[in-house]
Design a protein around this motif. Sequence first.
Motif, short mmCIF file in Angstrom:
data_model
loop_
_atom_site.label_atom_id
_atom_site.label_comp_id
_atom_site.label_asym_id
_atom_site.label_seq_id
_atom_site.Cartn_x
_atom_site.Cartn_y
_atom_site.Cartn_z
N ARG A 3 35.00 42.68 43.97
CA ARG A 3 34.13 41.57 43.60
C ARG A 3 32.69 42.06 43.56
NH1 ARG A 3 36.28 36.71 47.46
NH2 ARG A 3 38.34 36.52 46.50
N PHE A 21 31.61 42.08 29.46
CA PHE A 21 32.84 41.81 28.72
C PHE A 21 33.07 42.77 27.56
CE2 PHE A 21 31.80 38.09 31.10
CZ PHE A 21 33.00 37.88 31.75
N SER A 23 35.00 45.70 26.61
CA SER A 23 36.22 46.30 27.17
C SER A 23 36.13 47.80 27.36
CB SER A 23 37.44 45.92 26.34
OG SER A 23 37.28 46.40 25.02
N LYS A 27 37.09 45.92 32.86
CA LYS A 27 37.43 44.49 32.86
C LYS A 27 36.62 43.74 33.91
CE LYS A 27 42.18 45.15 31.37
NZ LYS A 27 43.58 45.10 31.74
N GLU A 29 36.18 39.51 35.33
CA GLU A 29 36.62 38.11 35.28
C GLU A 29 35.68 37.27 36.13
OE1 GLU A 29 40.25 35.36 37.04
OE2 GLU A 29 40.58 37.50 36.80
N LEU A 31 34.58 34.55 38.55
CA LEU A 31 35.27 33.82 39.61
C LEU A 31 34.52 32.57 40.03
CD1 LEU A 31 36.43 36.74 41.94
CD2 LEU A 31 37.80 35.47 40.26
N TYR A 68 32.03 38.11 40.07
CA TYR A 68 33.03 38.59 39.12
C TYR A 68 34.02 39.49 39.84
CZ TYR A 68 30.06 36.89 35.40
OH TYR A 68 29.33 36.07 34.57
N LYS A 69 35.25 39.44 39.37
CA LYS A 69 36.25 40.41 39.80
C LYS A 69 36.27 41.49 38.74
CE LYS A 69 40.67 39.45 39.52
NZ LYS A 69 42.00 38.92 39.77
N ASP A 71 37.45 45.68 37.57
CA ASP A 71 38.32 46.82 37.84
C ASP A 71 37.46 48.04 38.15
OD1 ASP A 71 37.40 47.69 35.32
OD2 ASP A 71 39.36 47.57 34.36
N GLY A 102 37.97 30.83 39.89
CA GLY A 102 39.00 31.87 39.93
C GLY A 102 40.33 31.31 40.39
N THR A 104 43.35 33.32 40.06
CA THR A 104 44.26 34.44 39.86
C THR A 104 45.41 34.38 40.85
OG1 THR A 104 42.31 35.70 39.23
CG2 THR A 104 44.31 36.95 39.60
#
Length: 156
Positions: A3, A21, A23, A27, A29, A31, A68-69, A71, A102, A104
């Motif tokens: 996070r 965003f 790619s 990645k 996402e 939250l 944000y989550k 990778d 979020g 997920t």
Amino acid sequence: MSRVFVYGTLKKGQPNYFRMFNSTNGKAEFLGSAFTSEKYPLVIAGKYNIPFLLNIPGQGHRVHGEIYKVDDKMLNFLDDFESVPTMYQRTLAKLEVKEWVGQTEGEETLSPGNITEAFVYSTTTYQPDWPSLPSYESYDSHGDHGLEYVTREARD
């Protein structure tokens, strides 16, 4: 997955949001929104009007931002983008949730008021006058402060 709490040009509606965003960077996402549990000075400084979160706990404001989550690829991109460790350091910060979207699978769902942790990019290396600059609780590159952010593309 990690996070990350963003409070400046990487937030929605700000000049570097698109990088979250892209790619090829990895990645990310969204939250939710939150603010720091502790006060910190959020200042706009330097010739490019960059927002800096000074790592001086207890001064300034509870800073508002987004969680944000991300990778590992995005985390590595953000470390590079934020010039870790020369300009910023990535550390864990406690945050109070304002809004949580979020959903997920297998992840906790947080409610407003819950405390969570995320990485934040702050700086301990700054000019001596920076702590005396105006401090903000929320950053907007087009805010009434009149200090418009100069994008990396415009610096060249």
